[in-house]
Design a protein around this motif. Sequence first.
Motif, mmCIF file in Angstrom:
data_model
loop_
_atom_site.group_PDB
_atom_site.id
_atom_site.type_symbol
_atom_site.label_atom_id
_atom_site.label_comp_id
_atom_site.label_asym_id
_atom_site.label_seq_id
_atom_site.Cartn_x
_atom_site.Cartn_y
_atom_site.Cartn_z
ATOM 1 N N LYS A 131 0.820 -1.207 0.000
ATOM 2 C CA LYS A 131 0.000 0.000 0.000
ATOM 3 C C LYS A 131 0.862 1.268 0.000
ATOM 4 C CE LYS A 131 -3.527 -0.145 2.656
ATOM 5 N NZ LYS A 131 -4.412 -0.091 3.869
ATOM 6 N N LYS A 132 1.784 1.353 0.929
ATOM 7 C CA LYS A 132 2.642 2.534 1.014
ATOM 8 C C LYS A 132 3.674 2.540 -0.097
ATOM 9 C CE LYS A 132 5.809 4.999 4.107
ATOM 10 N NZ LYS A 132 6.444 5.019 5.459
ATOM 11 N N GLU A 133 4.185 1.376 -0.417
ATOM 12 C CA GLU A 133 5.266 1.276 -1.393
ATOM 13 C C GLU A 133 4.842 1.772 -2.773
ATOM 14 O OE1 GLU A 133 8.704 1.194 -2.745
ATOM 15 O OE2 GLU A 133 8.538 0.312 -0.740
ATOM 16 N N LEU A 134 3.637 1.422 -3.178
ATOM 17 C CA LEU A 134 3.200 1.760 -4.528
ATOM 18 C C LEU A 134 2.975 3.255 -4.701
ATOM 19 C CD1 LEU A 134 0.730 -1.172 -5.258
ATOM 20 C CD2 LEU A 134 3.107 -0.918 -5.985
ATOM 21 N N GLY A 135 2.768 3.960 -3.615
ATOM 22 C CA GLY A 135 2.572 5.398 -3.703
ATOM 23 C C GLY A 135 3.848 6.203 -3.581
ATOM 24 N N PRO A 138 10.542 5.446 -6.784
ATOM 25 C CA PRO A 138 11.627 4.496 -6.596
ATOM 26 C C PRO A 138 12.684 5.072 -5.655
ATOM 27 C CG PRO A 138 11.073 4.695 -8.919
ATOM 28 C CD PRO A 138 10.348 5.792 -8.195
ATOM 29 N N PRO A 139 13.366 4.256 -4.904
ATOM 30 C CA PRO A 139 14.400 4.773 -4.006
ATOM 31 C C PRO A 139 15.537 5.413 -4.784
ATOM 32 C CG PRO A 139 14.524 2.384 -4.157
ATOM 33 C CD PRO A 139 13.261 2.788 -4.846
ATOM 34 N N ASP A 140 16.311 6.246 -4.111
ATOM 35 C CA ASP A 140 17.398 6.974 -4.777
ATOM 36 C C ASP A 140 18.423 6.034 -5.405
ATOM 37 O OD1 ASP A 140 16.212 9.334 -4.017
ATOM 38 O OD2 ASP A 140 17.456 9.594 -2.226
ATOM 39 N N ASN A 141 18.624 4.864 -4.795
ATOM 40 C CA ASN A 141 19.632 3.940 -5.311
ATOM 41 C C ASN A 141 19.018 2.840 -6.170
ATOM 42 O OD1 ASN A 141 18.307 2.734 -3.199
ATOM 43 N ND2 ASN A 141 20.152 1.875 -2.235
ATOM 44 N N TRP A 248 11.612 -5.131 -2.453
ATOM 45 C CA TRP A 248 12.992 -5.462 -2.124
ATOM 46 C C TRP A 248 13.968 -4.377 -2.529
ATOM 47 C CZ3 TRP A 248 13.870 -11.378 -3.428
ATOM 48 C CH2 TRP A 248 13.069 -12.142 -2.561
ATOM 49 N N GLU A 249 13.662 -3.670 -3.622
ATOM 50 C CA GLU A 249 14.628 -2.677 -4.093
ATOM 51 C C GLU A 249 14.783 -1.535 -3.090
ATOM 52 O OE1 GLU A 249 16.097 -1.615 -8.424
ATOM 53 O OE2 GLU A 249 13.991 -1.091 -8.120
ATOM 54 N N ARG A 250 13.734 -1.224 -2.355
ATOM 55 C CA ARG A 250 13.861 -0.173 -1.342
ATOM 56 C C ARG A 250 14.596 -0.685 -0.109
ATOM 57 N NH1 ARG A 250 11.583 4.490 -1.306
ATOM 58 N NH2 ARG A 250 9.989 3.840 -2.805
ATOM 59 N N ARG A 251 14.386 -1.944 0.237
ATOM 60 C CA ARG A 251 14.934 -2.474 1.483
ATOM 61 C C ARG A 251 16.317 -3.101 1.315
ATOM 62 N NH1 ARG A 251 9.360 -5.614 3.316
ATOM 63 N NH2 ARG A 251 7.980 -3.829 3.064
ATOM 64 N N PHE A 252 16.533 -3.742 0.174
ATOM 65 C CA PHE A 252 17.797 -4.486 -0.038
ATOM 66 C C PHE A 252 18.296 -4.229 -1.454
ATOM 67 C CE2 PHE A 252 14.380 -7.234 1.789
ATOM 68 C CZ PHE A 252 14.689 -7.094 3.131
ATOM 69 N N ALA A 253 18.570 -2.977 -1.761
ATOM 70 C CA ALA A 253 18.768 -2.555 -3.151
ATOM 71 C C ALA A 253 19.871 -3.315 -3.876
ATOM 72 C CB ALA A 253 19.047 -1.059 -3.198
ATOM 73 N N THR A 254 20.970 -3.606 -3.197
ATOM 74 C CA THR A 254 22.144 -4.135 -3.895
ATOM 75 C C THR A 254 22.399 -5.619 -3.631
ATOM 76 O OG1 THR A 254 23.596 -3.429 -2.065
ATOM 77 C CG2 THR A 254 23.236 -1.862 -3.879
#
Length: 278
Positions: A131-135, A138-141, A248-254
């Motif tokens: 819910k929150k993620e879709l709004g 994308p994260p900076d990285n 996952w890209e916001r939490r564990f990007a790399t």
Amino acid sequence: MRQAVEQHTGPVSEVRSPDSGRNSELAVTLTTASGPVFCKGITTGSPLAAMHRNELTIGPHLPDELAPRLLWHVEADDWLILGFEHLDGHHADLSPGSTDLPAVADAVARIAAGEPPQTRPMAIQWHQALKKELGSPPPDNADPWSETNAELVVDWAARAPEHLDGDRLIHSDLNPANFLITGTAKVIDWAWWRTGAAWIDPAFLTVRLIAEGHRPDAAENWAQRFDAFAAAPPHAITSFAASLLRMWERRFATTPPTTAVRTWTRHRMSYYHALNTD
């Protein structure tokens, strides 16, 4: 707490910590006169205490051929400790050609055949997580592909929860460290178990296969051995991959799993692009 534990184990002569693990404030193997016991625990005020209670709920319902037996638990002095059957083995090798893969496949099939003690719908949990993620942007990285295709990824990811309904037992965290190979494969760390569609665990495992070196098409072909995955609507799997990427890209990007799920999402979306072009 030691006295409370020793009421179940007898005197403890040695305590050893494992080389890996997370989410527990205590994780040790106890040496006792009756044999080794694996213990994990958490202070009851910790935000992660719910995960240990999840394991306490599901443990008695897992067959011996699927998971280490939950032997006992104690709760005292603001601690919750779970005692498990100790098993010697190694974590699964999921790389192409690994001799562990047949045992892993057998374990995944046994999960789908399990009987959950109650309903814990993954669809609801997934909807809340997205819910929150879709709004959010994308994260900076974020990977450049993810930034360029952010709108498309969000569109696919938003559909994922509607495809997750089902009544089957879902582990939802199948990764190499959560398989213990002892001749057969035992599945450990059930803190995130849910109920849902039977294709979900094979889909999680597809990501891990890609992370370990399988091509996306080869990983999907391997997962086709599970009837539920083979029968799942292609758009359901694509939306699930996109939702994993988005979270996952916001939490564990790399991390390798995030790279793998991005690779899989691109593969799935390329399939749909070719289909629409034809």
